[in-house]
Structures are given as C-alpha cells and as structure tokens.
Scaffold this active site. Structure first.
Site, PDB file in Angstrom:
ATOM      1  N   GLN A 138       0.854  -1.198   0.000  1.00 30.25           N
ATOM      2  CA  GLN A 138       0.000   0.000   0.000  1.00 30.25           C
ATOM      3  C   GLN A 138       0.889   1.247   0.000  1.00 30.25           C
ATOM      4  OE1 GLN A 138      -2.121   0.452   3.673  1.00 30.25           O
ATOM      5  NE2 GLN A 138      -3.678   1.774   2.782  1.00 30.25           N
ATOM      6  N   GLY A 139       0.670   2.141  -0.947  1.00 27.37           N
ATOM      7  CA  GLY A 139       1.504   3.348  -1.048  1.00 27.37           C
ATOM      8  C   GLY A 139       0.694   4.600  -0.797  1.00 27.37           C
ATOM      9  N   TYR A 140       0.416   4.879   0.472  1.00 29.02           N
ATOM     10  CA  TYR A 140      -0.277   6.115   0.839  1.00 29.02           C
ATOM     11  C   TYR A 140       0.728   7.091   1.454  1.00 29.02           C
ATOM     12  CZ  TYR A 140      -5.085   4.252   0.381  1.00 29.02           C
ATOM     13  OH  TYR A 140      -6.272   3.744  -0.082  1.00 29.02           O
ATOM     14  N   SER A 141       1.332   6.701   2.614  1.00 30.01           N
ATOM     15  CA  SER A 141       2.175   7.636   3.383  1.00 30.01           C
ATOM     16  C   SER A 141       3.417   8.050   2.601  1.00 30.01           C
ATOM     17  CB  SER A 141       2.635   6.982   4.681  1.00 30.01           C
ATOM     18  OG  SER A 141       1.535   6.453   5.371  1.00 30.01           O
ATOM     19  N   GLU A 167      -9.460  -1.074   5.849  1.00 30.36           N
ATOM     20  CA  GLU A 167      -8.232  -1.161   6.645  1.00 30.36           C
ATOM     21  C   GLU A 167      -8.574  -1.047   8.131  1.00 30.36           C
ATOM     22  OE1 GLU A 167      -5.188   1.633   5.563  1.00 30.36           O
ATOM     23  OE2 GLU A 167      -3.698   0.510   6.707  1.00 30.36           O
ATOM     24  N   SER A 221       4.259  -1.399   4.072  1.00 30.60           N
ATOM     25  CA  SER A 221       4.473  -2.717   4.685  1.00 30.60           C
ATOM     26  C   SER A 221       4.722  -3.763   3.605  1.00 30.60           C
ATOM     27  CB  SER A 221       3.248  -3.132   5.506  1.00 30.60           C
ATOM     28  OG  SER A 221       3.004  -2.186   6.512  1.00 30.60           O
TER      29      SER A 221
HETATM   30  C1  LIG Z   1       2.715  -0.967  11.528  1.00 28.63           C
HETATM   31  C2  LIG Z   1       2.510   0.112  10.501  1.00 28.63           C
HETATM   32  C3  LIG Z   1       2.236  -0.239   9.193  1.00 28.63           C
HETATM   33  C4  LIG Z   1       2.072   0.767   8.228  1.00 28.63           C
HETATM   34  N1  LIG Z   1       1.880   0.385   6.931  1.00 28.63           N
HETATM   35  C5  LIG Z   1       1.707   1.320   5.986  1.00 28.63           C
HETATM   36  C6  LIG Z   1       1.538   0.940   4.616  1.00 28.63           C
HETATM   37  O1  LIG Z   1       1.565  -0.247   4.263  1.00 28.63           O
HETATM   38  N2  LIG Z   1       1.364   1.925   3.702  1.00 28.63           N
HETATM   39  C7  LIG Z   1       1.337   3.246   4.045  1.00 28.63           C
HETATM   40  O2  LIG Z   1       1.124   4.076   3.158  1.00 28.63           O
HETATM   41  N3  LIG Z   1       1.532   3.652   5.327  1.00 28.63           N
HETATM   42  C8  LIG Z   1       1.721   2.725   6.292  1.00 28.63           C
HETATM   43  N4  LIG Z   1       1.938   3.102   7.600  1.00 28.63           N
HETATM   44  C9  LIG Z   1       2.067   4.526   7.920  1.00 28.63           C
HETATM   45  C10 LIG Z   1       0.881   5.109   8.710  1.00 28.63           C
HETATM   46  O3  LIG Z   1      -0.266   5.192   7.904  1.00 28.63           O
HETATM   47  C11 LIG Z   1       1.331   6.494   9.208  1.00 28.63           C
HETATM   48  O4  LIG Z   1       2.434   6.296  10.070  1.00 28.63           O
HETATM   49  C12 LIG Z   1       0.215   7.205   9.959  1.00 28.63           C
HETATM   50  O5  LIG Z   1      -0.808   7.597   9.083  1.00 28.63           O
HETATM   51  C13 LIG Z   1       0.739   8.451  10.723  1.00 28.63           C
HETATM   52  O6  LIG Z   1       1.480   9.277   9.899  1.00 28.63           O
HETATM   53  P1  LIG Z   1       2.932   9.808  10.342  1.00 28.63           P
HETATM   54  O7  LIG Z   1       3.753   8.604  10.733  1.00 28.63           O
HETATM   55  O8  LIG Z   1       3.455  10.673   9.242  1.00 28.63           O
HETATM   56  O9  LIG Z   1       2.686  10.628  11.667  1.00 28.63           O
HETATM   57  P2  LIG Z   1       2.196  12.168  11.755  1.00 28.63           P
HETATM   58  O10 LIG Z   1       1.053  12.390  10.838  1.00 28.63           O
HETATM   59  O11 LIG Z   1       3.395  13.048  11.595  1.00 28.63           O
HETATM   60  O12 LIG Z   1       1.662  12.232  13.254  1.00 28.63           O
HETATM   61  C14 LIG Z   1       2.551  12.353  14.369  1.00 28.63           C
HETATM   62  C15 LIG Z   1       1.714  12.479  15.645  1.00 28.63           C
HETATM   63  O13 LIG Z   1       0.895  13.674  15.563  1.00 28.63           O
HETATM   64  C16 LIG Z   1      -0.481  13.355  15.775  1.00 28.63           C
HETATM   65  N5  LIG Z   1      -1.314  14.193  14.882  1.00 28.63           N
HETATM   66  C17 LIG Z   1      -1.044  14.538  13.598  1.00 28.63           C
HETATM   67  N6  LIG Z   1      -2.054  15.311  13.124  1.00 28.63           N
HETATM   68  C18 LIG Z   1      -2.965  15.441  14.112  1.00 28.63           C
HETATM   69  C19 LIG Z   1      -4.242  16.096  14.214  1.00 28.63           C
HETATM   70  N7  LIG Z   1      -4.763  16.790  13.200  1.00 28.63           N
HETATM   71  N8  LIG Z   1      -4.928  15.988  15.390  1.00 28.63           N
HETATM   72  C20 LIG Z   1      -4.421  15.283  16.439  1.00 28.63           C
HETATM   73  N9  LIG Z   1      -3.220  14.642  16.391  1.00 28.63           N
HETATM   74  C21 LIG Z   1      -2.512  14.707  15.244  1.00 28.63           C
HETATM   75  C22 LIG Z   1      -0.616  11.893  15.369  1.00 28.63           C
HETATM   76  O14 LIG Z   1      -1.713  11.291  16.038  1.00 28.63           O
HETATM   77  C23 LIG Z   1       0.723  11.317  15.831  1.00 28.63           C
HETATM   78  O15 LIG Z   1       0.646  11.007  17.207  1.00 28.63           O
HETATM   79  C24 LIG Z   1       2.143   2.145   8.598  1.00 28.63           C
HETATM   80  C25 LIG Z   1       2.417   2.483   9.916  1.00 28.63           C
HETATM   81  C26 LIG Z   1       2.612   1.500  10.871  1.00 28.63           C
HETATM   82  C27 LIG Z   1       2.947   1.898  12.276  1.00 28.63           C
END
Ligand SMILES: Cc1cc2nc3c(=O)[nH]c(=O)nc-3n(C[C@H](O)[C@H](O)[C@H](O)COP(=O)(O)OP(=O)(O)OC[C@H]3O[C@@H](n4cnc5c(N)ncnc54)[C@H](O)[C@@H]3O)c2cc1C
Length: 388
Positions: free
Chosen positions: A121-124, A238, A156
C-alpha cells in the site's frame, strides 16, 4: 442480528467442523502447497472469500454474519488458513469490487486470492502521514501510460510485493481533489524499494522511490481526481482489518490461557490472583462489547446499510483492547516480557509471540491512521462536534 444458535447454525457449525477435520491439521501450517490446496477446498465449500464473485475466484455467498462468525471461530480454533494475509486480499480486493473496471477485477483479484501476487500500500510519504491530502508523489499522463515520480514510506512488505496500489497527484486541483488511485508494478527499473530495519530487527516496512516509473493508462482505479473517494473505501476496510473484534476475542482467550499457566508469588496461578481476576473481568466486558459492535456492523453489511463511523470506532477499540491485553500479559510474564519478539504463527502463543503482540499493540495505534486522528474523526462525524 440474532446471536442465538438456531438448529440451522448448529448444523452449519458441524459441517464446518467435519470439513476442517478432513482437510486440515495444524502441522501443515507454513507449507505453502498444503495451504493453497486447503484454501481452494475452503472456497469450493463457501467458507473463504464469501463475498467475492465466483468469476473472480471467490465463493459468492450472500452476507450472513452469523455463519461468517462460525467460520472465523472454528477456523481460528483449528489454526486453519483463512484469507491470504496482507493488504491485497484485505484492502485492495474490496476496493476493486467497489470501484474497479471489469478488466481490473478479472486481472488482479484471482492471483491475490491464491497468494500468487502480493501487494503493498503506497499512501504515506516522508512529509504526508495523518495529513494524507498533502502528498506530493506525482503522476503525469504521457501517451498510453502514467509517468510517476516521488517517494512513499512505511509501505508494509513492499520488498516482498510485486505490485502497489498508491495515491498520487495527477491533477492541478489542490489537496484531495488532485489525487488519483494507481496500480503500479514494482518490478521495473524506475522503482527502488529499500527495506527499513526496525529496533526489533524486523524489516516489515519499506521506502519506495519512483523515478520516471511507468504504469499503463488503464491501471487507474476510478477516474483521474477521484483517488480520495476510492482511497476511502480502502481505509474503511483497513480499519476493520486492523481492529477486528474476532481478533480481540482471540487475544483475550489467549490471555486467560496465559493467566492459567503463570504462577504469581501472592496467589498461585495468575487466574487465582484477585487483582488479575478483577482486571480480566473488567476487560472481558469491553471485549464482549467490541464483539457485539462487530456483530452489529456485520448486520448493517448484511442489510446493505452504511456503517457510518463504526469502522473507525472498531479500529480505535481494537487498538485500546490490544494494549490492555498486553498490559496484563506483561504483568503476568514479569521479566519474560522483555524477550526478543518473534513473528506470530498458528497455535498457542509463546513468550516471544507475546512480546511481539506487545510491540504490535504500540504500532497499531499508528497504522491505518493514528488513534488521535480516529478520535478527531469520530468526534466530528460520529458525535457531530464542531471542528477544532
Ligand atoms: C505498523 C505500521 C504499518 C504501516 N503500513 C503502511 C503501509 O503499508 N502503507 C502506508 O502508506 N503507510 C503505512 N503506515 C504509515 C501510517 O499510515 C502512518 O504512520 C500514519 O498515518 C501516521 O502518519 P505519520 O507517521 O506521518 O505521523 P504524523 O502524521 O506526523 O503524526 C505524528 C503524531 O501527531 C499526531 N497528529 C497529527 N495530526 C494530528 C491532528 N490533526 N490531530 C491530532 N493529532 C494529530 C498523530 O496522532 C501522531 O501522534 C504504517 C504504519 C505503521 C505503524
């Protein structure tokens, strides 16, 4: 949904039990040929991929939450394979069924169901996680294809996958309105996949870079600019995938087994310890509430009704319960809670797998949208509170 076990449901459970006794034994776990043969037999009997049309390799059954729960319970009890694990069967298949063209469904769904083609999955992106709409990976239409440049992160298992479904920017419109949902072959010269090693030593995630990578024009799901709408279908699945109520129950059952087997200084087995008993009883109530919520959601699906904010509540609840299961398990395990985690496998959970569950209970609060974000959306969409 009526949760009482009617004669029909009991007869169905007996059918599933005899099927499992004839077709599976747990010592075959990990044997890919045996798992493949078992899955084919389970599809033919209507026990796997129940909502996928037969022409795409599924069992094509109408929704029936009670029977589905029987299958989950008995397959789990027998340590039998269910859907091929991963984002392909859990997320992309339902998304393609909702938004894909006939050609896309026929080309991509069957090899996902058999496990022949794995997906990532390529979102982040490095600068776009919670605020996904700010992503910058770009695809430009050229001739009969799309040319893709940019980077994805935390994908992942991308190093094991052949394909990726990705959200990319194709339109001049800002934020959500400019995104499209593309299917991309990762095995090409314009793609670099770099595994990221975690502190546990596992390499579950990858960074994926695109430099003039190409995907055919008709590998877009939905119209150009409709990617956000399509991606919401994936996100909904998801959140169910990550926060399954059946999983909460299975983890709680494992916890009871652990409490039975561990000795505490004060009271003999953990289960005889009054403080542990009190914590288990409080947790059981919440696990059962989560289970009932799951059954309610299954009823809505059966009736073709929208589940609203329930998938988000499901994910948040599943995450909180898993963390509480781990908190009690860690107290029972004492110093053994610090062993090196090992991957989950069917059968009773050993100490290393408890440690893995502990690590996963933390990452689960981030994967698929963080718990903070779930709370935000629930308060706005579920409770009608004003935006902050
Ligand atoms: C086990 C695992 C598997 C994953 N697999 C995939 C995958 O296959 N494909 C993919 O694309 N991504 C994947 N991800 C990524 C995941 O989707 C992102 O890590 C997640 O969406 C958070 O983004 P970030 O890490 O950039 O954190 P950030 O967005 O930078 O957030 C950092 C902190 O700030 C808080 N925060 C941010 N904005 C707000 C707001 N508006 N209000 C309140 N709090 C806020 C968050 O809750 C968090 O605590 C995976 C992550 C994990 C841990």
């Amino acid at each position: 949904m009526d949760l009482t076990d009617t004669d029909e449901v009991l007869a169905f459970a007996e059918e599933v039990r005899s099927f499992l006794a004839a077709e599976w034994s747990p010592d075959r776990s990990g044997d890919s040929q045996a798992e493949r043969r078992f899955r084919a037999a389970a599809i033919a009997r209507g026990y796997l991929y129940r909502h996928v049309p037969a022409r795409y390799g599924g069992a094509e059954h109408p929704r029936d939450g009670r029977r589905e729960q029987v299958i989950i319970d008995l397959f789990t009890e027998a340590c039998a394979p269910r859907a091929v694990p991963g984002v392909g069967s859990a997320l992309l298949v339902p998304t393609l069924l909702e938004h894909g063209t006939d050609w896309q469904k026929a080309r991509f769904i069957p090899p996902i169901l058999t496990g022949e083609e794995l997906w990532a999955q390529g979102y982040s992106e490095p600068e776009a996680g919670s605020d996904l709409a700010s992503l910058t990976t770009r695809a430009v239409r050229s001739g009969d294809g799309w040319i893709i440049d940019g980077a994805k992160i935390w994908s992942s298992n991308a190093h094991r996958a052949r394909f990726m479904f990705a959200l990319v920017r194709t339109e001049a419109s800002p934020r959500h309105a400019g995104l499209s949902y593309l299917l991309i072959d990762l095995h090409q010269t314009g793609v670099t996949v770099r595994p990221i090693r975690q502190m546990t030593g596992a390499d579950g995630f990858c960074e994926v870079r695109f430099e003039r990578a190409v995907t055919p024009a008709d590998w877009i799901v939905g119209a150009p600019g409709e990617g956000w709408k399509v991606s919401h279908s994936t996100l909904k699945h998801e959140r169910d995938f990550v926060g399954s109520a059946a999983e909460s129950r299975a983890q709680f059952d494992d916890l009871i087994r652990l409490a039975r087997s561990r000795m505490t200084v004060e009271a003999g087995t953990g289960l005889a310890d009054p403080v542990i008993r009190q914590r288990l009883a409080a947790l059981e109530g919440r696990v059962e509430a989560h289970f009932c919520m799951g059954q309610h959601q299954a009823t809505l699906a059966e009736e073709g009704r929208d589940a609203g904010a329930l998938p988000m509540l499901n994910k948040l609840t599943g995450t909180l319960l898993m963390q509480e299961v781990w908190a009690i398990a860690a107290d029972l395990l004492e110093e053994d809670a610090g062993v090196t985690p090992a991957r989950e496998r069917p059968g009773p959970r050993d100490t290393a797998q408890w440690a893995e569950l502990g690590m996963r209970s933390l990452s689960r609060a981030i994967a698929g949208g963080t718990s903070n974000i779930q709370r935000d959306i629930l308060s706005i969409r579920g409770l009608g509170l004003p935006k902050a």
